[in-house]
Design a protein around this motif. Structure first.
Motif, PDB file in Angstrom:
ATOM      1  N   ALA A  26       0.839  -1.196   0.000  1.00  0.00           N
ATOM      2  CA  ALA A  26       0.000   0.000   0.000  1.00  0.00           C
ATOM      3  C   ALA A  26       0.874   1.246   0.000  1.00  0.00           C
ATOM      4  CB  ALA A  26      -0.922   0.008   1.216  1.00  0.00           C
ATOM      5  N   GLY A  27       0.440   2.240  -0.761  1.00  0.00           N
ATOM      6  CA  GLY A  27       1.094   3.542  -0.780  1.00  0.00           C
ATOM      7  C   GLY A  27       0.128   4.613  -0.300  1.00  0.00           C
ATOM      8  N   PHE A  28       0.686   5.663   0.319  1.00  0.00           N
ATOM      9  CA  PHE A  28      -0.149   6.712   0.900  1.00  0.00           C
ATOM     10  C   PHE A  28       0.349   8.082   0.433  1.00  0.00           C
ATOM     11  CE2 PHE A  28       0.176   3.044   3.683  1.00  0.00           C
ATOM     12  CZ  PHE A  28      -1.152   2.705   3.876  1.00  0.00           C
ATOM     13  N   PRO A  29       0.055   8.450  -0.827  1.00  0.00           N
ATOM     14  CA  PRO A  29       0.553   9.721  -1.362  1.00  0.00           C
ATOM     15  C   PRO A  29      -0.120  10.926  -0.714  1.00  0.00           C
ATOM     16  CG  PRO A  29      -0.953   8.697  -2.916  1.00  0.00           C
ATOM     17  CD  PRO A  29      -0.735   7.699  -1.823  1.00  0.00           C
ATOM     18  N   ILE A  30       0.707  11.861  -0.280  1.00  0.00           N
ATOM     19  CA  ILE A  30       0.246  13.136   0.273  1.00  0.00           C
ATOM     20  C   ILE A  30       0.786  14.225  -0.639  1.00  0.00           C
ATOM     21  CG2 ILE A  30       0.272  14.653   2.290  1.00  0.00           C
ATOM     22  CD1 ILE A  30       0.970  12.119   3.947  1.00  0.00           C
ATOM     23  N   SER A  31      -0.111  14.962  -1.295  1.00  0.00           N
ATOM     24  CA  SER A  31       0.307  15.882  -2.355  1.00  0.00           C
ATOM     25  C   SER A  31      -0.210  17.295  -2.103  1.00  0.00           C
ATOM     26  CB  SER A  31      -0.201  15.392  -3.718  1.00  0.00           C
ATOM     27  OG  SER A  31       0.257  14.093  -4.006  1.00  0.00           O
ATOM     28  N   ASP A  60      -3.708  33.212 -10.157  1.00  0.00           N
ATOM     29  CA  ASP A  60      -3.526  33.019  -8.720  1.00  0.00           C
ATOM     30  C   ASP A  60      -3.163  31.562  -8.433  1.00  0.00           C
ATOM     31  OD1 ASP A  60      -4.218  35.682  -8.102  1.00  0.00           O
ATOM     32  OD2 ASP A  60      -6.356  35.176  -8.183  1.00  0.00           O
ATOM     33  N   LYS A  61      -2.215  31.365  -7.528  1.00  0.00           N
ATOM     34  CA  LYS A  61      -1.854  30.002  -7.120  1.00  0.00           C
ATOM     35  C   LYS A  61      -2.776  29.580  -5.983  1.00  0.00           C
ATOM     36  CE  LYS A  61       2.940  29.628  -8.602  1.00  0.00           C
ATOM     37  NZ  LYS A  61       2.631  28.536  -9.534  1.00  0.00           N
ATOM     38  N   GLU A  62      -3.634  28.618  -6.260  1.00  0.00           N
ATOM     39  CA  GLU A  62      -4.592  28.138  -5.279  1.00  0.00           C
ATOM     40  C   GLU A  62      -4.235  26.722  -4.839  1.00  0.00           C
ATOM     41  OE1 GLU A  62      -8.605  28.545  -6.563  1.00  0.00           O
ATOM     42  OE2 GLU A  62      -8.364  30.620  -7.240  1.00  0.00           O
ATOM     43  N   ASP A  63      -4.572  26.417  -3.584  1.00  0.00           N
ATOM     44  CA  ASP A  63      -4.284  25.092  -3.047  1.00  0.00           C
ATOM     45  C   ASP A  63      -5.079  24.022  -3.788  1.00  0.00           C
ATOM     46  OD1 ASP A  63      -2.560  26.102  -1.150  1.00  0.00           O
ATOM     47  OD2 ASP A  63      -4.106  26.295   0.386  1.00  0.00           O
ATOM     48  N   PHE A  64      -4.403  22.909  -4.045  1.00  0.00           N
ATOM     49  CA  PHE A  64      -5.063  21.746  -4.637  1.00  0.00           C
ATOM     50  C   PHE A  64      -4.421  20.498  -4.024  1.00  0.00           C
ATOM     51  CE2 PHE A  64      -7.108  20.288  -8.887  1.00  0.00           C
ATOM     52  CZ  PHE A  64      -7.741  19.256  -8.210  1.00  0.00           C
ATOM     53  N   SER A  65      -4.518  20.403  -2.712  1.00  0.00           N
ATOM     54  CA  SER A  65      -3.893  19.296  -1.995  1.00  0.00           C
ATOM     55  C   SER A  65      -4.781  18.060  -2.041  1.00  0.00           C
ATOM     56  CB  SER A  65      -3.631  19.691  -0.538  1.00  0.00           C
ATOM     57  OG  SER A  65      -2.753  20.797  -0.474  1.00  0.00           O
ATOM     58  N   SER A  66      -4.143  16.898  -1.984  1.00  0.00           N
ATOM     59  CA  SER A  66      -4.895  15.647  -1.962  1.00  0.00           C
ATOM     60  C   SER A  66      -4.148  14.613  -1.143  1.00  0.00           C
ATOM     61  CB  SER A  66      -5.131  15.120  -3.378  1.00  0.00           C
ATOM     62  OG  SER A  66      -3.912  14.735  -3.983  1.00  0.00           O
ATOM     63  N   THR A  67      -4.879  13.674  -0.598  1.00  0.00           N
ATOM     64  CA  THR A  67      -4.313  12.503   0.080  1.00  0.00           C
ATOM     65  C   THR A  67      -4.943  11.265  -0.523  1.00  0.00           C
ATOM     66  OG1 THR A  67      -5.991  12.606   1.826  1.00  0.00           O
ATOM     67  CG2 THR A  67      -3.912  13.753   2.232  1.00  0.00           C
ATOM     68  N   GLY A  68      -4.193  10.175  -0.561  1.00  0.00           N
ATOM     69  CA  GLY A  68      -4.726   8.991  -1.219  1.00  0.00           C
ATOM     70  C   GLY A  68      -4.250   7.697  -0.600  1.00  0.00           C
TER      71      GLY A  68
END
Length: 223
Positions: free
Chosen positions: A32-37, A46-54
């Motif tokens: 299993a992998g747990f990418p935090i981006s 404008d630079k806006e947040d686009f965070s994700s976890t998976g």
């Protein structure tokens, strides 16, 4: 003289033991992998947040040569969520997450019991966020957001074997991503409805960039 000969013999035997413990290996890593981006999207200047976890199923094939040179090829497939983009119901959008890449480097430790590899990885990552669908009075629309990213960065991989073939592994990688993202949609219905969708979800491509921190763990099979 006998002492010198004995010392030389002991040294040769010790060196031979070390050399014999170092061998070429081929290992399958499955887990299993747990990418935090914590990504950013350049949206209308404008630079806006686009965070994700998976959470992904992670698989790779790693080869370590007798001299320590190592290379790998693998993929991750699973799902991700982001609180920075909502679906049509106002919930955090969920995504199909896929990555495919290669790695090259070295293994300063590789013997019958353990392998430590330091690799430089590169590849692609695709995230397809399902924004949702809506239909009423003969009009319908399905919307998603797609990120297509190139990544590169270092990864440390450690494998411990219980015997010659079966063991466990743990990886940690830090990757920089750069690529593009944008809305995709399919709208049907009357012309006014389709135009409204086009105005709210413009057919534009935006720059997406940032890091991914990805731990992995699971089963290792060496042959």
């Amino acid at each position: 003289m006998k002492k010198i000969v004995a010392l030389v013999a002991a040294t040769v035997l010790s060196a031979s033991a070390v050399v014999s413990s170092v061998f070429a290996e081929n290992t399958l890593h499955m887990g299993a992998g747990f990418p935090i981006s914590p990504l950013k999207v350049d949206y209308d200047g404008d630079k806006e947040d686009f965070s994700s976890t998976g959470v992904d199923f992670a698989f790779d094939y790693t080869h370590v040569a007798e001299g320590g040179f190592a290379w790998k090829v693998g993929f991750d497939i699973g799902g991700a969520n982001s609180s920075d983009i909502e679906d049509v119901d106002g919930n955090d959008a969920s995504a199909f997450d896929f990555a495919f890449g290669f790695g090259f480097g070295g293994s300063p430790i590789h013997n019958e019991r353990m392998t430590l590899s330091i690799l430089g990885d590169f590849g692609i990552r695709v995230q397809n966020f399902d924004i949702g669908s809506y239909s009423a009075l003969g009009n319908s629309v399905a919307i998603d957001w797609v990120n297509f990213l190139f990544y590169i960065g270092p990864e440390i991989s450690y494998t411990f074997r219980f015997n010659n073939h079966i063991g466990l592994f743990a990886n940690f990688g830090i990757f920089y991503n750069i690529g593009a993202g944008g809305f995709g949609y399919e709208a049907t219905g009357n012309q006014a409805f389709v135009k409204l969708v086009e105005e709210n979800f413009p057919d534009e491509v935006y720059t997406v960039s940032g890091f991914t921190f990805q731990p992995k763990l699971g089963l290792a099979v060496t042959f």
